[in-house]
Structures are given as C-alpha cells and as structure tokens.
Design a protein around this motif. Structure first.
Motif: not given
Length: 336
Positions: A133-137, A325-331
């Motif tokens: 997730v961090g890499d994608e952002v 999608d990013i928020v979902r994966r964070i949670r």
C-alpha cells in the motif's frame, strides 16, 4: 511577493548555486552522479527526519567513496513545504522531506493516509506504509515529477487545551481549536463539534497564552518542543491523526542517475527509515517524561465515539474507487 513568484525566485537562486536567507552556498550545478545532493526539510536541524536524511547521506558517502552525499538545509531555509515541493518537481532540490498533507493537492492517492482515525496505532501505520500500500501511494507521485523513496513517522496527534479534559466529543463543543490551513483538518475539527481556527504554526504559543484559541492538536514532541505544554493544562490522547511524512526525490535528479546508483539511493532511503524511527521513539519518550513532570493533566480517550463522527469527513475527501480501495486495505491491516 506571491507564492508563485517566491518559488520562481528560489528556483533561480538554486540554479545559481545560492542558498536562501544568507545560508551557505549550495553545490554548483553539475551532474548529480558525482557530487552532493541537496536536501530540504522544514523541521529544525535536530529533528528525527533531518537526522535520518543526514544518515542517508552518510550511507551514500560511505558506499560510493565520497562520490555521492547529501547536504541538508533544515529549518525551512529553502522555503515552506509547499514551495519546496514545487522547486523539487522542477529539479531545483534533489531530496525533500514533506508531510503527506501538502501532497494531497498534488496527488489524490495520498489522501487516505491523512484521514482521521484511519490508523489505529503507530504500529498499524508503520505496518501499512511498509507494505505494498505504501509503495503504491508513493509510486503515484512519479507523474508529478517526484520519486517517492520512503515514508517516515509524524507521530500521533492529540488535542490539548486550557479548559477541560476531552473524554468525549461533547467536551470539544464550543472550543476554539487551532488547525493548519487544511480543508481536511478544518472539516475534522468542526465535525467533532469544536470551532476550527486556522492560524500559522509559529503563532500557537502566543494564541494559547492570550486566549485567542482554547487549544490545538499535535504530537508529543511538538507539544513539548514548542513549549505548548507551558500554557495548555490538559492533554487528551485522542490520537486522531497518524499522518506520516514522505521523503521524495526530484525525478529530474533521479533520471540522471545510472540504475546502480538509483538502487543504492533506494537502499539508503530504506535504511534511513529504521534510523528515523529509532530517533523518533526516543524523542517521544523524552517528551512524555517532560509532560509527566509538569502540571499538565493527561487523560486517555476511547477513540470510538470520535471516529464515529468521521464518516462524513471520509466521504467528503475519499471520492474515487482507487482511494476507497486504499482505505479498505488500510483498515484490513488493523490488529484484531
């Protein structure tokens, strides 16, 4: 002088090899593959992010026999984070440490990291930013002429004020709370029932002392380092934001590096994260000890009632399927 003109002037100064405000001379223009990179940070020279990038510079120096290194200009010598981001995108600064908040207007995919209560803890935040997730952002910054190298901590932000302990959202009602000039921060504080007051960071102490504001919000090191704990009597550990910070590199500088040096820069950046977190954890512990020895009343908070009021804020700022999608994966990466 407007912001655009100020940024343009800084670019001209940098191109001519001069630091702003009477600072030491920047390295003269030359291919970056054989000399010092320039680095910018708004934090003071002893701050963990500054020291982490200096660690990165030593890492590069040692592994290239002095061929590569980093000269840091801390304390906002090269301008505000907004200004230095523009200069970096044009290639006038090589490395730039910025909070994720100024990146929101550049790249919407950075917004999820700035949401209130999106992270449950420092451990949760670190687990997310160290993941894909961090890499994608960070990769989403490249079309904006910025290479995302690594993600640092910015601590857990909590509310402090001069009136009363904050144990539930109702306790914030009617309080004038300082926030940065950010639409997201303003929406968050207003949604919690307080009155958001955007004022410059450097004016917080005086505004608290004079009663212009009732309180503010920030992390432990800032609460102590900026002496806000001398005037605020209550610190309530809401930990509503754990927005991280980014180390970015100018794409123009990156593209002039051969692939082996690009790999080495990424290796050095990754190593600097470990150093930054070590220094940050020490700084937090020192701040906690200073507050414990002061007259400030510190109280824990159940975050659930506060977080429950954030859904309209999330919906206001998270508007695309990719962001959602990013928020979902964070949670999903929370500790169960």
């Amino acid at each position: 002088m407007g912001i655009a003109n100020a940024a343009l002037s800084r670019r001209h100064l940098l191109a001519g090899g001069m630091a702003l405000g009477g600072a030491a001379m920047l390295p003269a223009c030359k291919p970056v593959m054989s000399g010092l990179f320039t680095g910018a940070d708004a934090h003071p020279g002893n701050y963990p992010t500054v020291r982490a990038v200096e660690f990165m510079g030593r890492y590069l120096d040692e592994r290239t026999g002095g061929r590569l290194g980093i000269k840091m200009f801390a304390g906002g010598q090269l301008g505000s984070e907004t200004d230095t981001l523009e200069i970096t995108s044009f290639g006038g600064i090589d490395f730039n440490r910025v909070n994720f908040a100024p990146l929101n207007s550049i790249e919407p995919m950075t917004l999820p990291f700035c949401l209130p209560f999106v992270f449950d803890s420092v451990a949760h935040m670190r687990r997310v930013v160290d993941s894909e997730v961090g890499d994608e952002v960070m990769a989403a910054l490249e079309p904006h002429n910025l290479i995302g190298l690594c993600i640092y901590d910015s601590g857990a932000r909590s509310f402090y004020n001069m009136r009363r302990p904050i144990t539930a959202p109702e306790d914030l009602r009617g309080l004038k709370i300082r926030v940065p000039a950010s639409d997201l921060y303003i929406a968050m504080v207003n949604a919690l029932g307080a009155n958001a007051v955007p004022i410059p960071f450097g004016e917080i102490y005086q505004a608290l002392a004079q009663g212009v504001i009732d309180g503010a919000e920030n992390n432990w090191p800032t609460f102590v380092g900026e002496r806000h704990y001398e005037v605020a009597t209550h610190l309530s550990l809401t930990q509503h934001l754990l927005t991280p910070e980014a180390l970015v590199m100018s794409k123009a500088s990156w593209d002039r590096l051969p692939p082996p040096d690009q790999a080495l820069v990424r290796e050095a950046a990754k190593a600097s994260v470990v150093e930054m977190r070590r220094l940050w954890d020490i700084r937090v512990a020192e701040a906690e000890a200073a507050v414990a020895a002061s007259d400030v009343a510190v109280n824990s908070v159940d975050p659930a009632p506060f977080a429950a009021l954030m859904r309209p804020v999330w919906d206001q700022f998270i508007t695309t399927p990719a962001q959602q999608d990013i928020v979902r994966r964070i949670r999903e990466m929370r500790e169960e």
